[in-house]
Write a protein that holds these residues in place. Structure first.
Motif, PDB file in Angstrom:
ATOM      1  N   LEU A   1       0.845  -1.218   0.000  1.00  0.00           N
ATOM      2  CA  LEU A   1       0.000   0.000   0.000  1.00  0.00           C
ATOM      3  C   LEU A   1       0.873   1.257   0.000  1.00  0.00           C
ATOM      4  CD1 LEU A   1      -2.883  -0.987   2.450  1.00  0.00           C
ATOM      5  CD2 LEU A   1      -2.910  -0.942  -0.049  1.00  0.00           C
ATOM      6  N   ILE A   2       1.978   1.196   0.748  1.00  0.00           N
ATOM      7  CA  ILE A   2       2.901   2.352   0.757  1.00  0.00           C
ATOM      8  C   ILE A   2       3.532   2.510  -0.630  1.00  0.00           C
ATOM      9  CG2 ILE A   2       4.871   3.453   1.898  1.00  0.00           C
ATOM     10  CD1 ILE A   2       2.545   2.935   3.796  1.00  0.00           C
ATOM     11  N   SER A   3       3.864   1.367  -1.259  1.00  0.00           N
ATOM     12  CA  SER A   3       4.423   1.410  -2.620  1.00  0.00           C
ATOM     13  C   SER A   3       3.436   2.079  -3.579  1.00  0.00           C
ATOM     14  CB  SER A   3       4.719  -0.003  -3.135  1.00  0.00           C
ATOM     15  OG  SER A   3       5.739  -0.586  -2.395  1.00  0.00           O
ATOM     16  N   LEU A   4       2.143   1.764  -3.368  1.00  0.00           N
ATOM     17  CA  LEU A   4       1.105   2.359  -4.231  1.00  0.00           C
ATOM     18  C   LEU A   4       1.106   3.881  -4.069  1.00  0.00           C
ATOM     19  CD1 LEU A   4      -1.311   1.706  -6.147  1.00  0.00           C
ATOM     20  CD2 LEU A   4      -2.771   1.750  -4.137  1.00  0.00           C
ATOM     21  N   ILE A   5       1.272   4.343  -2.834  1.00  0.00           N
ATOM     22  CA  ILE A   5       1.309   5.793  -2.587  1.00  0.00           C
ATOM     23  C   ILE A   5       2.548   6.415  -3.246  1.00  0.00           C
ATOM     24  CG2 ILE A   5       1.567   7.553  -0.765  1.00  0.00           C
ATOM     25  CD1 ILE A   5      -0.144   5.671   1.021  1.00  0.00           C
ATOM     26  N   ILE A   6       3.679   5.727  -3.122  1.00  0.00           N
ATOM     27  CA  ILE A   6       4.928   6.238  -3.727  1.00  0.00           C
ATOM     28  C   ILE A   6       4.769   6.348  -5.239  1.00  0.00           C
ATOM     29  CG2 ILE A   6       7.361   5.663  -4.193  1.00  0.00           C
ATOM     30  CD1 ILE A   6       7.484   4.465  -1.355  1.00  0.00           C
ATOM     31  N   ILE A   7       4.301   5.273  -5.860  1.00  0.00           N
ATOM     32  CA  ILE A   7       4.134   5.261  -7.321  1.00  0.00           C
ATOM     33  C   ILE A   7       3.106   6.304  -7.766  1.00  0.00           C
ATOM     34  CG2 ILE A   7       2.990   3.893  -9.143  1.00  0.00           C
ATOM     35  CD1 ILE A   7       5.740   3.054  -9.105  1.00  0.00           C
ATOM     36  N   TYR A   8       2.022   6.430  -7.009  1.00  0.00           N
ATOM     37  CA  TYR A   8       0.994   7.407  -7.373  1.00  0.00           C
ATOM     38  C   TYR A   8       1.572   8.818  -7.402  1.00  0.00           C
ATOM     39  CZ  TYR A   8      -2.810  10.709  -6.934  1.00  0.00           C
ATOM     40  OH  TYR A   8      -3.619  11.795  -7.118  1.00  0.00           O
ATOM     41  N   ASN A   9       2.376   9.146  -6.396  1.00  0.00           N
ATOM     42  CA  ASN A   9       2.951  10.498  -6.348  1.00  0.00           C
ATOM     43  C   ASN A   9       3.934  10.734  -7.495  1.00  0.00           C
ATOM     44  OD1 ASN A   9       1.808  11.950  -4.002  1.00  0.00           O
ATOM     45  ND2 ASN A   9       2.508  10.132  -2.920  1.00  0.00           N
ATOM     46  N   ILE A  10       4.707   9.704  -7.832  1.00  0.00           N
ATOM     47  CA  ILE A  10       5.626   9.831  -8.980  1.00  0.00           C
ATOM     48  C   ILE A  10       4.808  10.046 -10.261  1.00  0.00           C
ATOM     49  CG2 ILE A  10       7.318   8.605 -10.405  1.00  0.00           C
ATOM     50  CD1 ILE A  10       8.312   7.229  -7.820  1.00  0.00           C
ATOM     51  N   ASP A  11       3.743   9.231 -10.423  1.00  0.00           N
ATOM     52  CA  ASP A  11       2.884   9.355 -11.614  1.00  0.00           C
ATOM     53  C   ASP A  11       2.228  10.732 -11.687  1.00  0.00           C
ATOM     54  OD1 ASP A  11       3.501   6.826 -12.392  1.00  0.00           O
ATOM     55  OD2 ASP A  11       1.601   5.909 -11.789  1.00  0.00           O
ATOM     56  N   LEU A  12       1.801  11.226 -10.516  1.00  0.00           N
ATOM     57  CA  LEU A  12       1.146  12.539 -10.484  1.00  0.00           C
ATOM     58  C   LEU A  12       2.130  13.626 -10.935  1.00  0.00           C
ATOM     59  CD1 LEU A  12      -1.298  14.330  -9.673  1.00  0.00           C
ATOM     60  CD2 LEU A  12      -0.326  14.453  -7.387  1.00  0.00           C
ATOM     61  N   ILE A  13       3.353  13.562 -10.423  1.00  0.00           N
ATOM     62  CA  ILE A  13       4.367  14.570 -10.800  1.00  0.00           C
ATOM     63  C   ILE A  13       4.603  14.505 -12.314  1.00  0.00           C
ATOM     64  CG2 ILE A  13       6.810  15.198 -10.567  1.00  0.00           C
ATOM     65  CD1 ILE A  13       6.568  14.207  -7.598  1.00  0.00           C
ATOM     66  N   ILE A  14       4.670  13.278 -12.854  1.00  0.00           N
ATOM     67  CA  ILE A  14       4.889  13.134 -14.305  1.00  0.00           C
ATOM     68  C   ILE A  14       3.683  13.668 -15.090  1.00  0.00           C
ATOM     69  CG2 ILE A  14       5.040  11.383 -16.143  1.00  0.00           C
ATOM     70  CD1 ILE A  14       6.996   9.934 -14.228  1.00  0.00           C
ATOM     71  N   GLY A  15       2.491  13.347 -14.626  1.00  0.00           N
ATOM     72  CA  GLY A  15       1.291  13.861 -15.290  1.00  0.00           C
ATOM     73  C   GLY A  15       1.257  15.386 -15.307  1.00  0.00           C
ATOM     74  N   LEU A  16       1.744  15.990 -14.212  1.00  0.00           N
ATOM     75  CA  LEU A  16       1.721  17.457 -14.109  1.00  0.00           C
ATOM     76  C   LEU A  16       2.706  18.136 -15.070  1.00  0.00           C
ATOM     77  CD1 LEU A  16       1.427  17.885 -10.217  1.00  0.00           C
ATOM     78  CD2 LEU A  16      -0.359  18.243 -11.929  1.00  0.00           C
ATOM     79  N   THR A  17       3.654  17.369 -15.603  1.00  0.00           N
ATOM     80  CA  THR A  17       4.581  17.974 -16.580  1.00  0.00           C
ATOM     81  C   THR A  17       3.819  18.397 -17.845  1.00  0.00           C
ATOM     82  OG1 THR A  17       5.166  15.858 -17.554  1.00  0.00           O
ATOM     83  CG2 THR A  17       6.609  16.668 -15.810  1.00  0.00           C
ATOM     84  N   SER A  18       2.593  17.926 -17.991  1.00  0.00           N
ATOM     85  CA  SER A  18       1.786  18.321 -19.155  1.00  0.00           C
ATOM     86  C   SER A  18       1.491  19.825 -19.162  1.00  0.00           C
ATOM     87  CB  SER A  18       0.461  17.555 -19.182  1.00  0.00           C
ATOM     88  OG  SER A  18       0.727  16.216 -19.422  1.00  0.00           O
ATOM     89  N   PHE A  19       1.710  20.469 -18.021  1.00  0.00           N
ATOM     90  CA  PHE A  19       1.563  21.925 -18.008  1.00  0.00           C
ATOM     91  C   PHE A  19       2.685  22.589 -18.820  1.00  0.00           C
ATOM     92  CE2 PHE A  19      -1.044  21.215 -14.142  1.00  0.00           C
ATOM     93  CZ  PHE A  19      -2.133  21.996 -14.491  1.00  0.00           C
ATOM     94  N   HIS A  20       3.757  21.849 -19.049  1.00  0.00           N
ATOM     95  CA  HIS A  20       4.924  22.419 -19.729  1.00  0.00           C
ATOM     96  C   HIS A  20       5.203  21.786 -21.091  1.00  0.00           C
ATOM     97  CE1 HIS A  20       5.711  24.207 -15.840  1.00  0.00           C
ATOM     98  NE2 HIS A  20       5.511  23.014 -15.324  1.00  0.00           N
ATOM     99  N   THR A  21       4.669  20.569 -21.347  1.00  0.00           N
ATOM    100  CA  THR A  21       4.904  19.913 -22.643  1.00  0.00           C
ATOM    101  C   THR A  21       3.554  19.551 -23.267  1.00  0.00           C
ATOM    102  OG1 THR A  21       4.961  17.706 -21.689  1.00  0.00           O
ATOM    103  CG2 THR A  21       7.062  18.862 -21.862  1.00  0.00           C
ATOM    104  N   GLU A  22       3.606  19.117 -24.522  1.00  0.00           N
ATOM    105  CA  GLU A  22       2.365  18.762 -25.221  1.00  0.00           C
ATOM    106  C   GLU A  22       2.032  17.276 -25.108  1.00  0.00           C
ATOM    107  OE1 GLU A  22       0.019  20.582 -26.845  1.00  0.00           O
ATOM    108  OE2 GLU A  22       1.034  22.292 -25.958  1.00  0.00           O
TER     109      GLU A  22
END
Lengths: 263, 261
Positions: free
Chosen positions: B147-168
């Motif tokens: 479950l902790i791994s899921l939280i870690i991965i989710y936060n990494i994925d969220l940060i990557i998803g947020l890069t869409s503010f800067h790329t297409e």
């Protein structure tokens, strides 16, 4: 006449597509790095394994790298020119695939050639570099006739992989969302980048006759690695032709029963 | 809690609505595990000292556990976050009472539960039977650690998803993430095969806490105190990444521009 017309259409589509892709230079560079890194992880895996074993299924390190490079080049050509296959599931789900049926050109040609993927060039360059590196260490005989064979076998290997992916995509005419089928073929392609000699007989049979991914990397590579004309490497050409016609038949059969989703 | 259940259930219903995809996903994973098994079987067939690094059973156990966890944790949520940002749909989430961060996390849980049935449980049943893993005190720690791994991965994925503010497009950065995590977290090759100095370096990175801590909690012979310490370090890693993702989201959301009307 038809070939000339389709070549002209393709060049126009290519021109438009390259212009649109070059608009996002940052994406291109990041994607290229991503593609190279993905390949490097496989390569490092082989490297670290060969630190502990002299042969993999009776195949040496440089032979394995050559097979890997052949596989990388053939799948790169697919990536560059036919990557649009990955988006077909969205068109099936949203019903927008109908647009490809309403133009006066072949729908399969139109769909597959509509988009190119420039980031695939980074993988292609990596593949060529690896082939040059392994070829130099194997002292391969790069005669004119061998280079002709290399080009022909690479094109056939690309055609085989593209045909398998197109058949997977065409299943969307029946099941609507073919993403997981395409993904399944894509994941299975890794069977082609290792020496087939490591697999048991049942697996060898499947990747030779059922899902012939052995012809995307291993079998055609043996022509150069063994430096002899062997039956299985030459079979790459008829297998490519059979699969090319099979994908056409399956696509047309699916197209005849296609009913767009949505209202 | 009520909202969480609703969002999780909704996401699961969407995933399960296409049965064929579910079946092909399961089938695809079986093929991939089979390929991995055969590849390593071939590597160990002509054993020439490779067993001194790790024996065949240990390789399969570690790799299959890591691959099973990867299947469970791979939700591709960054793609959906990116799509929401690029299409402007993110404004929909900013107008509802439930926070964007929570909604996407609930969706991640929904997808993970589907992954559990299509990928992870069949593989883990195979692993637990083949390697005769006993369900002792380590097992609940293993489950909690996942479950902790899921939280870690989710936060990494969220940060990557947020890069869409800067790329297409996030294809590139998402692919880099997948390749690096799979390799450095031990889902491609057991870390014992990497150079020793590099193995030690990885222990101080978040990669250690994604697959390796749950695997060690289940399979290592460390005592309970050592295992609790591993879990504690993993929790700290999860908290740091959660804080980081929330800070990045708070900054990114100020850049929102929605076109159209």
């Amino acid at each position: 006449m038809a070939i000339k017309r389709y070549a002209s259409i393709y060049l126009k589509l290519l021109n438009v597509n390259i212009k649109s892709k070059l608009e996002f230079a940052a994406d291109f560079w990041i994607s290229s790095i991503g593609l190279i890194l993905t390949n490097l992880t496989s390569l490092f895996t082989l490297y670290f394994i060969f630190q502990h074993i002299p042969m993999l299924g009776g195949v040496s390190y440089y032979d394995t790298i050559f097979i890997f490079s052949f596989f990388t080049i053939s799948t790169s050509l697919h990536q560059i020119f036919f990557d649009n296959i990955w988006s077909i599931w969205i068109h099936f789900i949203e019903g927008s695939f109908i647009k490809y049926c309403l133009r006066p050109i072949d729908s399969m040609f139109y769909y597959l050639t509509e988009s190119i993927d420039p980031k695939g060039f980074s993988q292609l360059i990596l593949g060529i570099a690896l082939m040059a590196y392994s070829g130099a260490n194997l002292n391969l005989n790069w005669s004119f006739i061998n280079i002709i064979f290399l080009v022909v076998l690479l094109l056939c290997a690309t055609s085989i992989y593209t045909s398998l992916m197109t058949i997977a995509a065409a299943l969307g005419f029946w099941i609507t969302d073919p993403f997981e089928v395409i993904s399944l073929v894509n994941r299975s392609k890794d069977f082609g980048k290792y020496p087939i000699t490591i697999f048991n007989n049942a697996t060898k049979f499947i990747i030779t006759f059922v899902l012939p991914l052995g012809f995307v990397g291993f079998y055609p590579s043996t022509f150069f690695v063994k430096d002899t004309i062997n039956f299985m490497s030459l079979m790459t050409v008829p297998v490519a032709l059979i699969l090319f016609f099979a994908q056409r038949l399956i696509w047309k059969a699916g197209l005849n029963r296609y009913i767009p989703a949505g209202s | 809690m009520g909202n969480a259940v609703k969002f999780i259930r909704l996401n699961m219903m969407i995933k399960l609505s296409r049965k064929e995809s579910f079946i092909f996903s399961l089938f695809g994973n079986i093929i991939f595990f089979f390929l991995t098994y055969q590849l390593w079987h071939g590597i160990y067939a002509g054993d020439s000292g490779i067993s001194s690094v790790l024996n065949f059973e240990a390789v399969i156990l570690k790799l299959f556990l890591a691959m099973g966890l990867a299947s469970f944790l791979n939700t591709n949520i960054e793609w959906f976050i990116s799509r929401d940002i690029l299409s402007g749909n993110i404004q929909k989430y900013l107008l509802i009472p439930e926070k964007f961060y929570n909604v996407k996390f609930f969706e991640t849980i929904g997808t993970s539960i589907c992954n559990l049935f299509s990928n992870t449980i069949p593989l883990f049943i195979f692993i637990f039977i083949k390697f005769k893993i006993e369900l002792n005190l380590s097992f609940p720690l293993f489950l909690f650690s996942i479950l902790i791994s899921l939280i870690i991965i989710y936060n990494i994925d969220l940060i990557i998803g947020l890069t869409s503010f800067h790329t297409e497009a996030i294809w590139g950065i998402s692919t880099i993430k997948t390749a690096i995590i799979a390799f450095l977290a031990g889902a491609v090759i057991p870390l014992e095969f990497l150079p020793l100095g590099f193995q030690n370096f990885l222990k101080y990175t978040p990669f250690e806490y994604i697959y390796q801590v749950p695997i060690k909690l289940l399979t290592s012979e460390a005592n309970i105190n050592e295992k609790m310490m591993m879990l504690l370090m993993q929790i700290i890693c999860g908290l740091i990444l959660t804080a980081l993702a929330k800070i990045i989201f708070a900054h990114s959301v100020k850049k929102i521009t929605i076109n159209g009307g």
